[in-house]
Every structure is written in structure tokens, then in C-alpha cells.
Write a protein that holds these residues in place. Sequence first.
Motif, short mmCIF file in Angstrom:
data_model
loop_
_atom_site.label_atom_id
_atom_site.label_comp_id
_atom_site.label_asym_id
_atom_site.label_seq_id
_atom_site.Cartn_x
_atom_site.Cartn_y
_atom_site.Cartn_z
N ALA A 1 15.02 -16.29 50.92
CA ALA A 1 15.26 -17.69 51.28
C ALA A 1 13.94 -18.48 51.32
O ALA A 1 13.88 -19.62 50.87
N LEU A 2 12.91 -17.86 51.86
CA LEU A 2 11.62 -18.54 51.99
C LEU A 2 10.89 -18.70 50.65
O LEU A 2 10.09 -19.63 50.48
N THR A 3 11.16 -17.81 49.71
CA THR A 3 10.44 -17.83 48.43
C THR A 3 11.27 -18.40 47.29
O THR A 3 10.82 -18.41 46.14
N GLY A 4 12.48 -18.84 47.57
CA GLY A 4 13.32 -19.42 46.53
C GLY A 4 13.81 -18.39 45.52
O GLY A 4 13.96 -18.70 44.34
N ARG B 1 15.89 -16.29 43.12
CA ARG B 1 17.08 -16.63 42.32
C ARG B 1 17.74 -15.34 41.82
O ARG B 1 17.10 -14.30 41.74
N ALA B 2 18.98 -15.47 41.43
CA ALA B 2 19.73 -14.33 40.88
C ALA B 2 19.01 -13.81 39.64
O ALA B 2 18.36 -14.58 38.92
N VAL C 1 17.36 -8.85 28.04
CA VAL C 1 17.41 -7.38 28.09
C VAL C 1 16.62 -6.88 29.29
O VAL C 1 17.08 -6.01 30.05
N SER C 2 15.43 -7.42 29.49
CA SER C 2 14.60 -6.95 30.61
C SER C 2 15.24 -7.28 31.97
O SER C 2 15.21 -6.47 32.89
N GLY C 3 15.81 -8.47 32.08
CA GLY C 3 16.48 -8.85 33.33
C GLY C 3 17.68 -7.96 33.61
O GLY C 3 17.89 -7.51 34.75
N ALA D 1 16.03 -3.53 45.40
CA ALA D 1 16.16 -4.98 45.54
C ALA D 1 15.00 -5.70 44.85
O ALA D 1 15.22 -6.71 44.15
N ALA D 2 13.79 -5.17 45.02
CA ALA D 2 12.63 -5.78 44.36
C ALA D 2 12.78 -5.75 42.85
O ALA D 2 12.47 -6.73 42.16
#
Length: 188
Positions: free
Chosen positions: A31-34, A36-37, A43-45, A110-111
Motif C-alpha cells: 500500500a505504501l509503495t503503490g 500493482r498486480a 513472459v517474465s511477469g 510474494a516478492a
Amino acid sequence: MARRRLWWRHLLSVLLAPATMTVFIPVSIGALTGLRAPDLGSVSGALLAVVGGLAIAFGMFMLTWTVVLFDRVGEGTLAIGSPVKLVVTGPYRHVRNPMMTGVFCIQIGAALAWASPWLLAWFAVFFTAVLIAIRAVEEPHLRRRFGEQYDEYRRHVPRWIPRVSAWEPSPTSDAPVRNGGGSAAKRG
């Protein structure tokens, strides 16, 4: 009535420790760093999201398994109270800290899934704090609580890098043998 209180202790333990470290703090960072999904169109995402999702799933599996072992074998809870019995069964026969392995996998997952350097930094800070706390607080506590039984376990089972074969306590050992193994306790 005692069993009912034990479940409240489990709930508090899960909310205070693993959920805070793997959900509440990462969501706050996001939330603090914005944050995004993840970009599933590249491909990398997509690859990062899949690998991250697999790490999170494995971490959740390990965390759930170790919490159940603390309840059923150790007769204790995570952060609030200690196990009554040393838990050296299941994943604890391979590595002394599989509960933290689960938490670390969730954090790294998560990271990766969100490709977030901020979540990776949170993992690094938490990992460092855990390394220090395990050596300075948890292991001395377990040694005082379980004595030679814990010393023998510690001599045979590594702290972080799992053994390939499961450790079997010797028949002359004070370590309890349950389900082909025993139990590795954690303070919490």
C-alpha cells in the motif's frame, strides 16, 4: 474448557506471528509503495507470478504442517507458549526450522510474484532478524527446556539446510520416537 482456551492461543499465535510477517506487513508495504498486480501479459511477469505462487503454496503447506505438529505432537502453540514435548517428526527430521522455511517461502514468493524490491527488502530484514533470534533466544531456550534430548537432535539435524535422509533418534536416546521419528520443538 482447557481445549477451548488452547484454540484461542493458536489463533493469537497465528495472527501475531506468521500472518503479521507474511500478510499484514507485506500488504502495508504494498500500500505504501503503490504495488500493482503482476503483469501476466509478459513472459517474465507470468513466469515470476507462477514461481512466486508455487513458493507461496509450498510455504503455506509447510507452515500448516508445522502448526499441526506443534498442536498434536508438541502439545503447544507457536509464539504464545512452548511445546510440552520436543517435536522431531515430519519435516523436523530433516531440518530444525521448517516453520521458518515456510514463512520465508511465502515472503520470497510474494516478492517474486509482484516483482517487488520492497517485498524482497522486507524478506531480507526479517530473515536477518530470525537468524539472530534463533541463535540468541530460541536455541538456548530449547536447550534449557529439553537438555540432552535437544542437544542430540541439534547434533544430527541442521538448522537451515535440510538433511537428505530423515534423522532417526537412536534407541538409547531420550528423544521420543513417534511415527518413525519424534519431534523438533520451536519456542514459537
